[in-house]
Design a protein around this motif. Structure first.
Motif, mmCIF file in Angstrom:
data_model
loop_
_atom_site.group_PDB
_atom_site.id
_atom_site.type_symbol
_atom_site.label_atom_id
_atom_site.label_comp_id
_atom_site.label_asym_id
_atom_site.label_seq_id
_atom_site.Cartn_x
_atom_site.Cartn_y
_atom_site.Cartn_z
ATOM 1 N N PRO A 5 83.211 4.789 18.309
ATOM 2 C CA PRO A 5 82.681 3.860 19.306
ATOM 3 C C PRO A 5 81.289 4.281 19.780
ATOM 4 C CG PRO A 5 84.379 5.249 20.253
ATOM 5 C CD PRO A 5 84.397 5.503 18.784
ATOM 6 N N VAL A 6 80.527 3.340 20.271
ATOM 7 C CA VAL A 6 79.198 3.618 20.813
ATOM 8 C C VAL A 6 79.348 4.441 22.089
ATOM 9 C CG1 VAL A 6 77.087 2.577 21.738
ATOM 10 C CG2 VAL A 6 78.320 1.478 19.838
ATOM 11 N N LEU A 7 78.491 5.438 22.265
ATOM 12 C CA LEU A 7 78.612 6.350 23.406
ATOM 13 C C LEU A 7 78.565 5.620 24.747
ATOM 14 C CD1 LEU A 7 76.550 9.542 22.444
ATOM 15 C CD2 LEU A 7 79.010 9.379 22.883
ATOM 16 N N GLU A 8 77.683 4.653 24.888
ATOM 17 C CA GLU A 8 77.566 3.945 26.162
ATOM 18 C C GLU A 8 78.844 3.178 26.497
ATOM 19 O OE1 GLU A 8 75.395 4.150 28.579
ATOM 20 O OE2 GLU A 8 74.495 5.740 27.376
ATOM 21 N N GLU A 9 79.421 2.547 25.486
ATOM 22 C CA GLU A 9 80.680 1.825 25.689
ATOM 23 C C GLU A 9 81.795 2.798 26.048
ATOM 24 O OE1 GLU A 9 83.723 -1.155 23.231
ATOM 25 O OE2 GLU A 9 82.038 -0.181 22.201
ATOM 26 N N LEU A 10 81.802 3.937 25.357
ATOM 27 C CA LEU A 10 82.810 4.962 25.607
ATOM 28 C C LEU A 10 82.669 5.513 27.023
ATOM 29 C CD1 LEU A 10 85.030 6.346 23.816
ATOM 30 C CD2 LEU A 10 83.411 8.229 23.519
ATOM 31 N N ARG A 11 81.430 5.750 27.441
ATOM 32 C CA ARG A 11 81.184 6.298 28.780
ATOM 33 C C ARG A 11 81.658 5.335 29.866
ATOM 34 N NH1 ARG A 11 76.346 7.339 28.069
ATOM 35 N NH2 ARG A 11 76.479 9.588 27.740
ATOM 36 N N GLU A 12 81.428 4.064 29.663
ATOM 37 C CA GLU A 12 81.816 3.071 30.659
ATOM 38 C C GLU A 12 83.319 3.046 30.882
ATOM 39 O OE1 GLU A 12 81.472 -1.772 31.374
ATOM 40 O OE2 GLU A 12 80.222 -0.784 29.850
ATOM 41 N N VAL A 13 84.088 3.243 29.806
ATOM 42 C CA VAL A 13 85.550 3.205 29.893
ATOM 43 C C VAL A 13 86.126 4.563 30.298
ATOM 44 C CG1 VAL A 13 87.695 2.849 28.594
ATOM 45 C CG2 VAL A 13 85.725 1.350 28.198
ATOM 46 N N LEU A 39 82.331 13.842 26.103
ATOM 47 C CA LEU A 39 82.224 12.460 25.623
ATOM 48 C C LEU A 39 82.012 12.421 24.114
ATOM 49 C CD1 LEU A 39 82.282 9.608 26.884
ATOM 50 C CD2 LEU A 39 79.786 9.615 26.721
ATOM 51 N N ARG A 40 81.228 13.352 23.600
ATOM 52 C CA ARG A 40 80.999 13.411 22.155
ATOM 53 C C ARG A 40 82.237 13.905 21.417
ATOM 54 N NH1 ARG A 40 76.598 13.249 24.855
ATOM 55 N NH2 ARG A 40 74.662 12.470 23.954
ATOM 56 N N THR A 41 82.981 14.789 22.059
ATOM 57 C CA THR A 41 84.247 15.237 21.473
ATOM 58 C C THR A 41 85.257 14.099 21.471
ATOM 59 O OG1 THR A 41 83.824 17.463 22.360
ATOM 60 C CG2 THR A 41 86.060 16.989 21.604
ATOM 61 N N THR A 42 85.342 13.385 22.579
ATOM 62 C CA THR A 42 86.245 12.235 22.696
ATOM 63 C C THR A 42 85.910 11.177 21.660
ATOM 64 O OG1 THR A 42 86.616 12.624 25.053
ATOM 65 C CG2 THR A 42 87.018 10.392 24.241
ATOM 66 N N ARG A 43 84.630 10.971 21.416
ATOM 67 C CA ARG A 43 84.178 9.958 20.446
ATOM 68 C C ARG A 43 84.793 10.186 19.068
ATOM 69 N NH1 ARG A 43 78.733 9.187 17.536
ATOM 70 N NH2 ARG A 43 78.525 6.920 17.339
ATOM 71 N N GLN A 44 84.985 11.453 18.729
ATOM 72 C CA GLN A 44 85.604 11.760 17.441
ATOM 73 C C GLN A 44 87.135 11.721 17.530
ATOM 74 O OE1 GLN A 44 83.614 11.878 14.836
ATOM 75 N NE2 GLN A 44 81.895 11.657 16.273
ATOM 76 N N LEU A 89 88.355 23.697 30.391
ATOM 77 C CA LEU A 89 87.635 22.625 31.082
ATOM 78 C C LEU A 89 87.334 21.467 30.138
ATOM 79 C CD1 LEU A 89 86.167 21.506 33.560
ATOM 80 C CD2 LEU A 89 84.167 22.862 32.898
ATOM 81 N N LEU A 90 86.944 21.789 28.904
ATOM 82 C CA LEU A 90 86.648 20.739 27.925
ATOM 83 C C LEU A 90 87.866 19.855 27.687
ATOM 84 C CD1 LEU A 90 84.925 19.377 25.733
ATOM 85 C CD2 LEU A 90 85.688 21.161 24.148
ATOM 86 N N PHE A 91 89.013 20.470 27.414
ATOM 87 C CA PHE A 91 90.216 19.680 27.147
ATOM 88 C C PHE A 91 90.722 18.975 28.408
ATOM 89 C CE2 PHE A 91 90.451 22.461 23.361
ATOM 90 C CZ PHE A 91 90.568 21.462 22.402
ATOM 91 N N ASP A 92 90.418 19.551 29.579
ATOM 92 C CA ASP A 92 90.778 18.893 30.836
ATOM 93 C C ASP A 92 90.003 17.590 30.993
ATOM 94 O OD1 ASP A 92 92.073 18.569 33.264
ATOM 95 O OD2 ASP A 92 90.559 19.688 34.377
ATOM 96 N N CYS A 93 88.767 17.571 30.475
ATOM 97 C CA CYS A 93 87.972 16.336 30.495
ATOM 98 C C CYS A 93 88.424 15.380 29.391
ATOM 99 C CB CYS A 93 86.490 16.665 30.301
ATOM 100 S SG CYS A 93 85.710 17.590 31.641
ATOM 101 N N VAL A 94 88.617 15.924 28.196
ATOM 102 C CA VAL A 94 88.878 15.099 27.014
ATOM 103 C C VAL A 94 90.224 14.381 27.089
ATOM 104 C CG1 VAL A 94 89.393 15.232 24.538
ATOM 105 C CG2 VAL A 94 87.360 16.364 25.453
ATOM 106 N N ASP A 95 91.258 15.048 27.616
ATOM 107 C CA ASP A 95 92.577 14.396 27.613
ATOM 108 C C ASP A 95 92.569 13.102 28.428
ATOM 109 O OD1 ASP A 95 92.488 15.528 30.143
ATOM 110 O OD2 ASP A 95 94.440 16.501 30.021
ATOM 111 N N GLY A 96 91.902 13.130 29.570
ATOM 112 C CA GLY A 96 91.819 11.922 30.388
ATOM 113 C C GLY A 96 90.959 10.847 29.750
#
Length: 255
Positions: A5-13, A39-44, A89-96
């Motif tokens: 997904p596009v980063l901006e779209e991903l960030r918004e959600v 956000l870049r980790t989540t994108r993948q 901390l990274l996975f605490d952000c990514v899971d949500g």
């Protein structure tokens, strides 16, 4: 796998401003740098079958492993503990973020996330006690365990606000309700907030303090800097326990 997904779209959600702007809902390191990495980790990750709950459990493992890493003598253990707490901390952000994108939020995930925060911070303090005791039992190990207990009480006193409000049928407390009604308590709280010293009761900050102490240990050829650091963490934690309780009871969080 489909296209990322596009980063901006991903960030918004995945990174709603209401959450990031909340003083109590986001760690300062998340706002400073980790949300950019996550956000870049989540994108993948959203392109894979991985579930938010699996990521949350990975977070828990990293946090507990950080405490265990402190049992390794010298700089190696301290550096590894910092790296693992950053992964925590990274996975605490990514899971949500993955949960929001995939629409897979669950009560179990929230529960494990909070449990992980308890376990990670407590494990780090206990590991510091083991380290200060130089791989043995004794007074310093007891100091580490006592500090771990204090950290758990700090987190529990915060989480119990939500429990009390839920049982009264009240909505989740907002940032405004955390302000003390007493002018005196509010003044003390502002002074404490200005120095940010309360942050060292958090595992991420504590791991950095212990790394600095480990460097000092290497320079001096002893373990005294780590013992001083642990002693300071213990004092700050146990001063914070009654202070935090007073702050809660003097605010509007339970009204």
């Amino acid at each position: 796998m489909g296209a990322a997904p596009v980063l901006e779209e991903l960030r918004e959600v995945c990174q709603p401003q209401a959450k990031l702007a909340s003083r109590n809902g986001e760690h300062w390191a998340g706002r400073l740098y980790m949300r950019r990495i996550s956000l870049r980790t989540t994108r993948q990750l959203v392109r894979t079958p991985v579930t938010p709950d699996q990521l949350t459990w990975t977070m828990v493992v990293c946090g507990v492993a950080a405490g265990a890493a402190l049992m390794i003598p010298g700089l190696t253990g301290a550096v590894l503990a910092v790296v693992l707490m950053q992964l925590f901390l990274l996975f605490d952000c990514v899971d949500g973020e993955v949960a929001r994108w995939k629409g897979q939020n669950s009560a179990a995930g929230i529960y494990v996330d909070r449990l992980g925060a308890y376990l990670a911070d407590a494990a780090l303090m206990a590991g510091a006690g083991y380290r200060a005791a130089e791989s043995g039992v004794g007074g310093w190990l007891s100091v580490g365990i006592a500090t771990a207990l204090g950290v758990i009480l700090l987190k529990a006193s915060t989480d119990l606000v939500d429990v009390a409000r839920a049982r009264r049928g009240l909505a989740v407390a907002d940032d405004e309700s955390t302000r003390p009604r007493s002018q005196g308590v509010a003044t003390v709280r502002r002074i404490a907030a200005a120095f940010k010293i309360h942050r060292v009761t958090n595992g991420i900050e504590a791991s950095l303090v212990l790394l600095v102490a480990a460097v000092a240990d290497t320079v001096t050829g002893g373990i005294e800097p780590t013992r001083w650091a642990l002693g300071a963490l213990a004092v700050i934690t146990w001063v914070m326990v009654p202070a935090h309780l007073l702050s809660i009871l003097s605010s509007s969080r339970l009204r």
